[in-house]
Scaffold this motif. Sequence first.
Motif, PDB file in Angstrom:
ATOM      1  N   ASP A 119     -28.226  12.213   7.456  1.00  0.00           N
ATOM      2  CA  ASP A 119     -29.307  13.068   6.966  1.00  0.00           C
ATOM      3  C   ASP A 119     -30.489  13.015   7.916  1.00  0.00           C
ATOM      4  O   ASP A 119     -30.615  12.086   8.718  1.00  0.00           O
ATOM      5  N   VAL A 159     -34.774  13.302   8.529  1.00  0.00           N
ATOM      6  CA  VAL A 159     -36.151  13.270   8.055  1.00  0.00           C
ATOM      7  C   VAL A 159     -37.025  13.630   9.254  1.00  0.00           C
ATOM      8  O   VAL A 159     -36.842  13.084  10.346  1.00  0.00           O
ATOM      9  N   ARG A 182     -32.621   9.964  11.865  1.00  0.00           N
ATOM     10  CA  ARG A 182     -31.262  10.308  11.429  1.00  0.00           C
ATOM     11  C   ARG A 182     -30.769   9.103  10.651  1.00  0.00           C
ATOM     12  O   ARG A 182     -30.671   7.993  11.181  1.00  0.00           O
ATOM     13  N   VAL A 202     -39.274  17.898   6.949  1.00  0.00           N
ATOM     14  CA  VAL A 202     -37.903  17.855   6.450  1.00  0.00           C
ATOM     15  C   VAL A 202     -37.728  16.474   5.847  1.00  0.00           C
ATOM     16  O   VAL A 202     -38.164  15.483   6.432  1.00  0.00           O
ATOM     17  N   HIS A 203     -37.095  16.390   4.678  1.00  0.00           N
ATOM     18  CA  HIS A 203     -36.931  15.075   4.061  1.00  0.00           C
ATOM     19  C   HIS A 203     -35.543  14.904   3.464  1.00  0.00           C
ATOM     20  O   HIS A 203     -35.213  15.521   2.450  1.00  0.00           O
ATOM     21  N   GLY A 204     -34.738  14.104   4.140  1.00  0.00           N
ATOM     22  CA  GLY A 204     -33.453  13.684   3.608  1.00  0.00           C
ATOM     23  C   GLY A 204     -32.442  14.769   3.346  1.00  0.00           C
ATOM     24  O   GLY A 204     -31.755  14.735   2.333  1.00  0.00           O
ATOM     25  N   VAL A 205     -32.349  15.719   4.254  1.00  0.00           N
ATOM     26  CA  VAL A 205     -31.363  16.775   4.084  1.00  0.00           C
ATOM     27  C   VAL A 205     -30.222  16.587   5.075  1.00  0.00           C
ATOM     28  O   VAL A 205     -30.402  16.037   6.158  1.00  0.00           O
ATOM     29  N   THR A 206     -29.042  17.038   4.688  1.00  0.00           N
ATOM     30  CA  THR A 206     -27.917  17.040   5.595  1.00  0.00           C
ATOM     31  C   THR A 206     -27.976  18.337   6.395  1.00  0.00           C
ATOM     32  O   THR A 206     -27.986  19.425   5.809  1.00  0.00           O
ATOM     33  N   PRO A 207     -28.057  18.230   7.728  1.00  0.00           N
ATOM     34  CA  PRO A 207     -28.212  19.452   8.522  1.00  0.00           C
ATOM     35  C   PRO A 207     -26.931  20.262   8.591  1.00  0.00           C
ATOM     36  O   PRO A 207     -25.830  19.734   8.403  1.00  0.00           O
ATOM     37  N   GLU A 208     -27.083  21.525   8.850  1.00  0.00           N
ATOM     38  CA  GLU A 208     -25.944  22.393   9.130  1.00  0.00           C
ATOM     39  C   GLU A 208     -25.605  22.213  10.608  1.00  0.00           C
ATOM     40  O   GLU A 208     -26.380  22.586  11.479  1.00  0.00           O
TER      41      GLU A 208
END
Length: 115
Positions: free
Chosen positions: A54, A56, A8, A39-45
């Motif tokens: 974000d 990873v 995170r 998963v790479h560098g996404v902002t989760p819902e």
Amino acid sequence: MTAYALARLQPTAAPHPDVATYIERIQETFEPFGGRFLVHGVTPERIEGEWEGDVVLVAFPDLAAAHAWYASPAYQEILPLRTAHLPGELIFLPGVPAGYDAATTAAALRAALPA
């Protein structure tokens, strides 16, 4: 059994060029250990609870491979590029074995409950 490296990463005001270098080089560090991005560098819902940052997620064949990647000279060389400019947390998680059934875990939990 598959293991996962979950990071995170906290938001920062402005990206630093070292972080871009880290991202350019990280994949080559875990490929020799069988690691791959899920998963790479996404902002989760966010559905429940508090969450900032974000995500990873990298899969490895097992925990030994994840630990070997983290301790590898290649990864240790680039790690400060991220940690000096992008705060966050990293954890390793073992996956569940093939055929895992949550009912078995629930039964063990019920057996441990006071009568």
